[in-house]
Scaffold this active site. Structure first.
Site, mmCIF file in Angstrom:
data_model
loop_
_atom_site.group_PDB
_atom_site.id
_atom_site.type_symbol
_atom_site.label_atom_id
_atom_site.label_comp_id
_atom_site.label_asym_id
_atom_site.label_seq_id
_atom_site.Cartn_x
_atom_site.Cartn_y
_atom_site.Cartn_z
ATOM 1 N N LYS A 115 0.817 -1.216 0.000
ATOM 2 C CA LYS A 115 0.000 0.000 0.000
ATOM 3 C C LYS A 115 0.849 1.263 0.000
ATOM 4 O O LYS A 115 0.410 2.299 -0.493
ATOM 5 C CB LYS A 115 -0.957 0.017 1.205
ATOM 6 C CG LYS A 115 -2.140 -0.927 1.047
ATOM 7 C CD LYS A 115 -3.262 -0.529 1.999
ATOM 8 C CE LYS A 115 -4.474 -1.434 1.858
ATOM 9 N NZ LYS A 115 -5.507 -1.130 2.845
ATOM 10 N N LYS A 201 -11.825 -8.537 -11.932
ATOM 11 C CA LYS A 201 -12.715 -8.702 -10.779
ATOM 12 C C LYS A 201 -13.927 -7.789 -10.860
ATOM 13 O O LYS A 201 -13.815 -6.669 -11.353
ATOM 14 C CB LYS A 201 -11.919 -8.363 -9.500
ATOM 15 C CG LYS A 201 -11.784 -9.518 -8.539
ATOM 16 C CD LYS A 201 -10.834 -9.211 -7.420
ATOM 17 C CE LYS A 201 -11.563 -8.839 -6.151
ATOM 18 N NZ LYS A 201 -10.639 -8.769 -5.000
ATOM 19 N N LYS A 204 -16.532 -2.002 -7.826
ATOM 20 C CA LYS A 204 -17.407 -0.840 -7.683
ATOM 21 C C LYS A 204 -16.936 0.308 -8.578
ATOM 22 O O LYS A 204 -17.695 1.224 -8.856
ATOM 23 C CB LYS A 204 -17.439 -0.383 -6.229
ATOM 24 C CG LYS A 204 -16.075 0.076 -5.730
ATOM 25 C CD LYS A 204 -16.125 0.673 -4.346
ATOM 26 C CE LYS A 204 -14.699 1.020 -3.951
ATOM 27 N NZ LYS A 204 -14.483 1.975 -2.977
#
Ligand code: TRP
Length: 338
Positions: A115, A201, A204
């Site tokens: 990250k 995948k 959203k």
């Protein structure tokens, strides 16, 4: 048996979220009740501030995720459902555990490396100490089991290391402060792919709304999205090997298997030789049958801030009671007078 798990609040909830952690939690809740245990589920809103974020969206997403969990079957009388921010003991225990966690341990965490990427120096300190908060989340409640995805296994091992060192350094052998939790990694976390591209995948953030089934979609829209889903011109094979190189076909068959709770083999035994003209309506109907009750509960709840805040307040009040003895024991063990 005490199960504790957290989920980061995100918005625009879809089928992937449901079939990921949420459905697993609901099943776990039902199994645990049978065994006389209990489940604590929380929204990891404190973890969400470790990355750049928009405060208004965090509030909104925390409530939306709460609505989704309740709509999908989390029972707020049997289980504890709350957000971390409403239970200050999470932050307090994290600070106490920061004295025990070693920099060297945190330096090995792969999620921090991923990250923070190339900009390690610019990452927040919260991103670095994220796993210590996660340890506090579970140790606070004497969790015996923690369901997490494969990617969180390392964080759970760290929680055990912290608990072990704290007990060694500050507690007597016959009265440990913390329980060492076990990870439960779900065996078959179905990876739900985009309806427009079987190799990416379901997400959203995909610009095409037809790529996903949202928890807000009604029955007609769901049917329509399945009808329009990308497929191919071949009939379905009679066994899974025949799905090789057909990512869209594989995704639709896997969706059917997941919702019917049967194997890929069983789906293909039933539909092998048939084309998508026959398979898609069957899949659409199955999806609607199982999801329509959830989406209608979700739609009824999602904008009811008063009810949602009430749910979280109630869950947090109960969680604070469970947390108190352990937090007190940790302060005492460290020699902190209050
Ligand atoms: N880090 C977890 C994730 O991103 C969420 C989480 C926070 C969690 N605290 C937890 C999961 C405690 C299990 C137990 O998925």
């Amino acid at each position: 048996m005490r199960i504790v798990s957290g989920i980061q609040p995100t918005g625009n909830l879809h089928l992937g979220n449901y079939l990921g952690a949420i459905r697993n939690w609901v099943r776990m809740q039902d199994d645990t009740a049978e065994k006389g245990g209990e489940c604590l589920f929380f929204l990891a809103d404190l973890h969400a501030i470790s990355m750049p974020h928009d405060p208004a969206s965090l509030t909104k997403n925390t409530r939306a995720m709460t609505a989704a969990l309740v709509a999908c079957g989390i029972d707020t009388d049997r289980s504890y459902l709350f957000n971390q921010a409403r239970v200050p003991a999470h932050s307090e225990l994290q600070w106490l555990l920061n004295g025990t966690a070693r920099i060297g341990w945190l330096n090995r965490m792969t999620q921090f490396k991923d990250k923070s990427g190339k900009n390690r120096e610019g990452a927040s300190a919260a991103l670095f100490t994220y796993p210590v908060l996660q340890a506090a989340d579970v140790l606070l409640y004497q969790a015996t089991h923690v369901p997490v995805g494969e990617d969180q296994k390392q964080h759970l091992e760290l929680a055990r290391d912290i608990a072990q060192k704290f007990n060694n350094d500050f507690a007597s052998e016959d009265a440990p402060v913390f329980t060492l939790p076990e990870a439960i990694i779900p065996a078959d976390a179905a990876r739900i792919m985009s309806l427009r591209d079987g190799s990416s995948k379901m997400s959203k953030s995909d610009p095409s709304d037809n790529s996903r089934i949202n928890l807000t979609d009604d029955a007609d829209l769901m049917m329509q999205k399945i009808r329009k889903a990308k497929s191919d011109a071949e009939p379905l094979p009679s066994e899974p090997a025949g799905l090789e190189g057909r990512p869209e076909a594989r995704n639709l068959v896997a969706l059917y298997a997941t919702f019917a709770d049967i194997s890929l083999d069983a789906v293909l035994q039933q539909f092998g030789g048939q084309g998508f003209g026959a398979f898609k309506p069957a899949l659409g109907e199955l999806l609607v049958e199982q999801l329509a009750p959830i989406t209608s509960r979700f739609n009824a709840l999602k904008d009811d801030d008063l009810v949602l805040d009430g749910i979280l307040n109630k869950g947090a009040a109960r969680a604070r009671d469970v947390a108190r003895p352990t937090l007190d024991a940790a302060y005492d063990a460290l020699g902190l007078c209050r």
